[in-house]
Scaffold this active site. Structure first.
Site, short mmCIF file in Angstrom:
data_model
loop_
_atom_site.label_atom_id
_atom_site.label_comp_id
_atom_site.label_asym_id
_atom_site.label_seq_id
_atom_site.Cartn_x
_atom_site.Cartn_y
_atom_site.Cartn_z
N ALA A 1 39.05 61.62 4.29
CA ALA A 1 39.82 60.45 4.71
C ALA A 1 39.56 60.12 6.18
CB ALA A 1 41.30 60.68 4.47
N ASN B 1 41.07 70.08 3.44
CA ASN B 1 41.50 69.41 4.65
C ASN B 1 42.62 68.40 4.36
OD1 ASN B 1 41.76 68.13 7.12
ND2 ASN B 1 39.59 68.05 7.53
N ASP B 2 42.26 67.28 3.76
CA ASP B 2 43.26 66.23 3.57
C ASP B 2 44.44 66.68 2.70
OD1 ASP B 2 41.71 64.55 5.10
OD2 ASP B 2 40.56 63.84 3.38
N VAL B 3 44.19 67.59 1.76
CA VAL B 3 45.26 67.99 0.83
C VAL B 3 46.29 68.89 1.48
CG1 VAL B 3 43.79 67.72 -1.19
CG2 VAL B 3 43.98 69.96 -0.10
N VAL B 4 46.04 69.35 2.73
CA VAL B 4 47.04 70.13 3.44
C VAL B 4 47.43 69.45 4.76
CG1 VAL B 4 46.43 72.37 2.46
CG2 VAL B 4 45.21 71.56 4.49
#
Lengths: 487, 114
Positions: A448, A407-410
């Site tokens: 996050a 999720n957060d990494v994209v």
């Protein structure tokens, strides 16, 4: 003459063996720096460890007069401790699921810290320190080792989800700071008392117990408020700290093997910590001392578009007819234990002529490289796996990006939203692919706690469900196509 | 001949400096793909602390010292064998795709030796 020989010879053997062991540790770690030589690297280090442990029993030839009567008993206890501790840890390490690796590393690291603290305790209780330098080194070894021990246990509990939520209360940082100052004060007091500058109303052993109690408490308090997503960095810090504690013990015991091996790990762990923090675009102090995760309920720029769920089978068939695919795995893949299913699906696509690559974000999962290990477990060859900087330009020329449990990494907000807590973090450009499929358990947010604009993009479809179940449906759908074509 | 090791003041600092530099350089060249195994591998290496535990227990002359020494070895041995077990398991999984025949036989003989 004979008695001299029995004293000198073991000393010489221990010195020589420790020298060889120290070399093997460094050479082993060096070999671990390439995927081709890495599997032999740990075995090289293992040989060094085995000979060093065997040689250490030669200490029996040169012990103090007061310990002589207990020698046989102590030898027996040593063998028993190795058998119990080593046996249990071996069994756990061999049987635990690969997805539980991060917490296993945390707990084994904690054991090392505890051992380092115990050795320092031995020096302190026995009043064995030779001069003020050794005393201070003992106290520092005790402090760092004990913090690493209790902190690692908390890190383990969080990763294993024994502890589910970060524990935070008002004034926590001030309270933790006071505990830290109190711990250092007790340490300073011990130095002063043992130097004879102050006469203590409390007996020395009691002071040492208080000191250990305070350090253990500090390790717990320091780790409790940190969120699960930050645990990789925390484990890395404790790994470096244990190395440092071992190295300090080495000075007190006048053992260069401990000094060097400990310091190598201390430095390596420190660099690794910095690399990881950099990949998350945060400073180490920010991770340790800010309550990340509680302050993210903030305004976000309006997100256009909507979430567009599709059936797993439709997504699978679409990918079967694409010419190129990049898979972006995240913690969701690990949680669903779906790495085997994923590779099965990928092999089907490859057989159908689709070019497939894996893109790994440096902090995907709960430990740097955790995704690499999981994919390796499933049998994915490492030359199909690409790191962020090597693959990020390829997304724009790729038909499909398949995001699984990440999720957060994209999240493109990292590029554009200045107010976002992840602003500036390098992300995988999955949104630039012609088509994006996201496999996700539900509509929840990432660690996050922010909405992901990627999911609302025109080119993106959501496939809801457990990663393993979704992949199973995709495999069935693609297989069904194959049999129809054959018939 | 003198074999006992005495480390004082600056010698210790030199050792620490060189060892820290070595550790920094070794990790500086590790690709991200190996970060978890490397963390686990370095975790194994600081298990050398068990040697200190053995020294302590063999020199123990009171029940408290024996208990502390026993605990040090128990924990240190767990660090060693657990660290080795998980690191070895992780690293055993790293396989290149389509190994060339020569390469493959090479690896087979290597693993045979290990």
């Amino acid at each position: 003459m004979m008695s001299d020989l029995f004293k000198i010879l073991p000393e010489a053997v221990i010195g020589a063996v420790d020298l060889i062991a120290t070399f093997l540790f460094m050479y082993g770690l060096k070999r671990m720096s390439s995927p081709v030589t890495a599997p032999s690297g740990i075995k090289v280090a293992g040989v060094g460890m085995a000979v060093a442990i065997l040689a250490s029993f030669l200490y029996a030839f040169d012990i103090g007069a007061t310990a002589k009567p207990f020698l046989l008993l102590n030898l027996g206890l040593a063998v028993l401790a190795i058998a119990i501790g080593g046996g249990l840890a071996w069994w756990a390490g061999r049987t635990v699921a690969m997805t539980a690796m991060p917490q296993m590393v945390a707990i084994y690291n904690g054991l090392g810290g505890g051992a380092a603290a115990a050795i320092a305790a031995f020096e302190l209780f026995g009043d064995k320190a030779d001069g003020v330098t050794q005393l201070v080194f003992s106290l520092l070894g005790a402090l760092i080792g004990a913090v690493s021990f209790s902190g690692s246990v908390i890190a383990w509990a969080k990763l294993d989800e024994v502890l589910k939520k970060p524990l935070r209360f008002p004034g926590q940082q001030i309270f933790n700071g006071l505990v830290a100052i109190a711990t250092l004060a007790v340490g300073g007091y011990i130095v002063a008392v043992s130097r004879g500058t102050i006469t203590s109303p409390v007996a020395m052993p009691v002071l040492i117990y208080i000191f250990f109690g305070a350090t253990l408490l500090f390790g717990i308090l320091m780790t409790l408020p940190i969120g699960g997503a930050d645990m990789p960095v925390v484990i890395s810090i404790y790994n470096a700290l244990t190395g440092l504690a071992v190295s300090l013990d080495g000075f007190v015991l006048e053992n260069p093997a401990l000094m060097i091996a400990g310091m190598v790990v201390g430095a390596a762990g420190t660099l690794l910590t910095l690399l990881m923090a950099k990949a998350m675009n945060r400073s180490v102090s920010n991770i340790l001392f800010s309550n990340f995760g509680t302050v993210v309920e903030q305004k976000q720029g309006a997100i256009k578009g909507s979430l567009k769920p599709v059936e797993a089978s439709d997504a699978g068939i679409f990918m079967r007819y694409a010419s190129s695919l990049i898979v972006v795995p995240g913690y969701g893949l690990a949680a669903a234990q779906a790495q085997g299913k994923l590779y099965e699906f990928v092999k089907l696509l490859q057989a159908a002529g689709v070019s497939v690559k894996f893109a790994i974000h440096p902090v995907a999962g709960r430990m740097p490289g955790q995704m690499d290990v999981l994919l390796a477990e499933a049998g994915v060859p490492y030359d199909m796996i690409f790191q962020l900087e090597d693959i990020n330009d390829d997304f724009a020329n790729t038909d499909v990006a398949l995001v699984i449990g990440a999720n957060d990494v994209v999240n493109p907000a990292a590029r554009t939203e200045k107010t976002s807590p992840i602003y500036g973090m390098p992300i995988l450009n999955a949104d630039k692919a012609k088509k994006v499929y996201v496999i996700k358990r539900g509509q929840g947010k990432g660690y996050a706690g922010i909405v992901n604009a990627l999911f609302y993009g025109d080119n993106c479809n959501m496939v809801y469900g457990d990663a393993a179940a979704v992949l199973t449906k995709m495999i069935e759908a693609v297989r069904a196509l194959g049999t129809k074509a054959a018939a | 001949m003198q074999f006992s090791i005495a480390i004082s003041g600056f010698v210790a600092l030199y050792i620490y400096m060189l060892a820290a530099f070595a550790g920094w350089v070794i990790v500086g060249h590790v690709p991200a793909i190996l970060h978890t195994p490397l963390m686990s591998g370095s975790n194994f290496v600081h298990g050398i602390v068990v040697v200190g535990g053995i020294f302590a227990l063999l020199n123990a002359s009171t029940v408290r010292e024996q208990a502390i020494g026993f605990l040090a070895i128990l924990l240190g041995a767990g660090n060693v064998s657990g660290g080795f077990a998980v690191t070895d398991r992780m690293l055993a999984m790293f396989q290149p795709s389509q190994p060339k025949p020569v390469h493959a036989s090479n690896e087979a003989s290597q693993s045979g030796k290990a």
